[in-house]
Design an enzyme around this catalytic site. Structure first.
Site, PDB file in Angstrom:
ATOM      1  N   ASP A 130       0.826  -1.205   0.000  1.00 25.90           N
ATOM      2  CA  ASP A 130       0.000   0.000   0.000  1.00 25.90           C
ATOM      3  C   ASP A 130       0.866   1.264   0.000  1.00 25.90           C
ATOM      4  OD1 ASP A 130      -2.805   0.946   0.310  1.00 25.90           O
ATOM      5  OD2 ASP A 130      -2.035   1.852   2.146  1.00 25.90           O
TER       6      ASP A 130
ATOM      7  N   GLU B 277       2.062  -0.058  -4.735  1.00 28.32           N
ATOM      8  CA  GLU B 277       1.136   0.967  -5.206  1.00 28.32           C
ATOM      9  C   GLU B 277       1.959   2.251  -5.318  1.00 28.32           C
ATOM     10  OE1 GLU B 277      -3.205   2.818  -4.011  1.00 28.32           O
ATOM     11  OE2 GLU B 277      -1.675   2.514  -2.511  1.00 28.32           O
TER      12      GLU B 277
HETATM   13  O1  TEU Z   1      -4.709   4.072  -1.704  1.00 29.24           O
HETATM   14  C1  TEU Z   1      -3.924   5.214  -1.831  1.00 29.24           C
HETATM   15  C2  TEU Z   1      -4.503   6.071  -2.814  1.00 29.24           C
HETATM   16  O2  TEU Z   1      -3.830   6.367  -3.761  1.00 29.24           O
HETATM   17  C3  TEU Z   1      -5.938   6.447  -2.672  1.00 29.24           C
HETATM   18  O3  TEU Z   1      -6.331   6.575  -1.377  1.00 29.24           O
HETATM   19  C4  TEU Z   1      -6.211   7.688  -3.365  1.00 29.24           C
HETATM   20  O4  TEU Z   1      -5.706   8.764  -2.626  1.00 29.24           O
HETATM   21  C5  TEU Z   1      -7.682   7.818  -3.496  1.00 29.24           C
HETATM   22  O5  TEU Z   1      -8.209   6.599  -3.864  1.00 29.24           O
HETATM   23  C6  TEU Z   1      -8.064   8.829  -4.510  1.00 29.24           C
HETATM   24  O6  TEU Z   1      -9.439   8.728  -4.744  1.00 29.24           O
HETATM   25  C7  TEU Z   1      -4.371   3.106  -0.777  1.00 29.24           C
HETATM   26  C8  TEU Z   1      -5.491   2.106  -0.673  1.00 29.24           C
HETATM   27  O7  TEU Z   1      -5.635   1.448  -1.904  1.00 29.24           O
HETATM   28  C9  TEU Z   1      -6.723   2.806  -0.231  1.00 29.24           C
HETATM   29  O8  TEU Z   1      -7.835   1.961  -0.212  1.00 29.24           O
HETATM   30  C10 TEU Z   1      -6.449   3.363   1.141  1.00 29.24           C
HETATM   31  O9  TEU Z   1      -7.538   4.127   1.561  1.00 29.24           O
HETATM   32  C11 TEU Z   1      -5.194   4.226   1.180  1.00 29.24           C
HETATM   33  O10 TEU Z   1      -4.108   3.644   0.491  1.00 29.24           O
HETATM   34  C12 TEU Z   1      -4.731   4.410   2.596  1.00 29.24           C
HETATM   35  O11 TEU Z   1      -4.224   3.217   3.098  1.00 29.24           O
END
Ligand code: TEU
Ligand code: CA
Length: 584
Positions: A230, A284
């Protein structure tokens, strides 16, 4: 006689020559090192929404176990499980309270082992979600850290004194408000890029890094096959903590991502932990550009194997708005990420739990074209160059949810940003209209298994997030029964891809990048070339092909079971028609 022979010989040589030139153009340009993780199709499960086994309206691990045969029959290679760890669910498990415990609502560690073994028994691998940029504020490290300035855990998080009555700087949180929150007895602030309940871990602290390596080993020693990491590009914080200017504030992720010690941290993690196991890692890589992303996945650097790029998936997105986009724009973004050098291996995906449903964004979810366009997207997904990620429910063509009011949402991101978005000039109505295009909750509604109560997701009478009202038609049961369904189309394509080195490793070449309706490309393998022709529009299109494709065989298409050979260089494509051809 002699003369005739000579002519025949000349003709043979000439055709021979011609074939050679084509071959020349079509031989692969790079020698790619084969790796098992380059060949996988990964199926993402969002456990809360997959299958509920005990009627409480929340998906769980025994629910997933009951669907292993379903996953096996689809033909995927790997399951990526979104966070299953103990969590107070401020962000549905992306806020971990105990990294070695299973979320009570999801089951027990024994259930996890049963799932892992059940998948392994069928040759399916399991990767889990590693959320190590932040923890929950209810994690014992944070509880200790907050308790006093002198606590040995203090430095596991990032604490700063405020400026007068203000936070240490103007950094914003992705989920609304300041990225700083005051807490504890001495009035300092801690940093949280996401929700207040997701304090950022301080990777500068060596002991914290060791703790993380340990918890990674805990799961690796159980036999998991790798990690989805993540927001991995955020772990190294810029250390100056200067205010952002107005440009910076529009996209804080560019300030937060790819901090000064990211490469060092990833190399160390690789050396200490990952290199000792035969596993895959996919980060990610939110917040960077191509160049930066390629550095963390360059095999010569020994950091991580793969990264998700978001440019193509989020085409037309500007923060909370989904703007119009054109097909050439999208194709150029796909090319940039698919056509990388031989030291990197791409990923390909069209959706996940943070993005709208793929058929609603990239296809046409109207009754007329939902099935056809979902199948087209299946072909796009499964013929691209890169490790492939398929999100739960896309294999049956699940669509966006028709949200009509704010109380139908669950997402912390939507709630947290409400005030900011209204203050910036949106009305509640326009925000709702935007959310209907891009909200994260579209992808999180319960999986639709059947046409019975609550789509067969639960035996109870409530679900944690509403079931899409279209479940009587769009569900797994219907898909399994109909051999022309989206599910069966996925299955056939997965079968074509599996073990097919030409399709998996072949070079990627867009043959009509500026065409406004048709997405057409070749995958040039060592001994076979594939040609993919996708009409991504609801009108009929005449599409001309180069003569070199004469004789290619149509092996699968999304309109009927016909297979033919290309005889004329002009194809007439029906709305949302998708064709896969193979050279002979
Ligand atoms: O996502 C990070 C991220 O890029 C998103 O939160 C982005 O900021 C958002 O979707 C824009 O609409 C990861 C996870 O995939 C997400 O589900 C989490 O909420 C986030 O990290 C925090 O851990
Ligand atoms: Ca349950």
């Amino acid at each position: 006689m002699k003369f005739k022979l000579l002519i025949i010989l000349a003709i043979i040589l000439n055709t021979g020559c011609k074939q050679d030139t084509t071959k020349d153009i079509e031989t692969t340009k790079n020698e790619i090192k084969k790796e098992w993780w380059k060949e996988q199709v990964v199926y993402q499960i969002y456990p809360r929404s997959f299958k509920d086994s005990n009627g409480d309206g929340i998906g769980d691990i025994p629910g997933i176990i009951s669907k292993i045969d379903y996953l096996d029959s689809l033909g995927i290679d790997v399951v990526w499980l979104s966070p299953h760890f103990d969590s107070p669910n401020a962000d549905n498990g992306y806020d971990i309270r105990d990294y070695r415990k299973v979320m009570e609502e999801f089951g027990t560690l024994e259930d996890f082992d049963t799932l892992l073994n059940g998948l392994h028994d069928r040759g399916i691998k399991l990767i889990i979600d590693l959320v190590i940029n932040h923890s929950s504020d209810e994690h014992k490290w944070f509880q200790e850290s907050m308790s006093s300035k002198d606590n040995p855990y203090r430095d596991y998080y990032i604490w700063k004194p405020g400026k007068g009555t203000n936070p240490p700087n103007n950094w914003p949180s992705f989920f609304g408000g300041s990225a700083w929150e005051q807490a504890g007895p001495d009035g300092e602030y801690y940093l949280h890029y996401f929700a207040k309940k997701q304090p950022d871990l301080n990777w500068e602290n060596q002991q914290l890094r060791e703790e993380i390596y340990d918890l990674m080993r805990f799961w690796l020693d159980k036999g998991v096959d790798g990690f989805r990491m993540d927001v991995i590009a955020l772990i190294s914080k810029p250390q100056n903590f200067d205010d952002m200017d107005n440009e910076g504030l529009k996209h804080p992720e560019y300030t937060y991502a790819y901090g000064p010690r990211l490469h060092e941290f990833l190399k160390d993690m690789n050396k200490e932990v990952l290199s000792k196991y035969d596993v895959m890692t996919v980060g990610e890589a939110y917040g960077g550009n191509a160049e930066k992303t390629l550095e963390i996945t360059d095999e010569r650097n020994n950091e991580i194997d793969l990264a998700f790029w978001f440019d193509a998936v989020r085409v037309g997105r500007d923060n909370f708005k989904q703007n119009e986009w054109t097909l050439p724009e999208f194709k150029k973004l796909v090319k940039a990420q698919s056509d990388v050098n031989s030291h990197n291996w791409p990923t390909f995906f069209l959706g996940n739990h943070d993005n709208p449903r793929v058929v609603s964004k990239f296809g046409d979810d109207s009754p007329e074209f939902r099935v056809t366009s979902s199948k087209l997207l299946a072909m796009l997904l499964l013929t691209q160059r890169g490790t492939t990620f398929l999100y739960q429910g896309d294999e049956i063509g699940m669509t966006n949810y028709p949200f009509t009011s704010f109380d139908q949402f669950d997402d912390v991101e939507i709630k947290g940003n409400y005030n900011k978005i209204i203050a910036s000039g949106s009305t509640p109505e326009s925000y709702l209209a935007d959310l209907n295009k891009m909200a994260r909750d579209h992808a999180r509604t319960p999986m639709q298994w059947s046409n019975t109560n609550k789509a067969g997701f639960t035996s109870g009478d409530k679900t944690w997030l509403g079931v899409n009202p279209n479940y009587p038609e769009i569900n797994v049961k219907n898909n399994l029964q109909d051999k022309h369904s989206i599910f069966h189309f996925y299955r056939r394509l997965l079968n074509i891809r599996k073990g097919n080195d030409n399709l998996i490793y072949g070079d990627y070449k867009d043959i009509a990048i500026d065409h406004p309706q048709v997405f057409a490309y070749t995958r040039i393998g060592k001994n076979k070339t594939y040609l993919v022709v996708l009409n991504m529009s609801k009108s009929m299109v005449d599409f001309s092909l180069d003569n070199k494709f004469k004789g290619y065989n149509l092996i699968i298409n999304n309109l009927n079971d016909d297979t033919t050979t290309i005889e004329h260089n002009k194809l007439t494509l029906q709305p949302w028609e998708a064709r896969l051809y193979e050279s002979n």
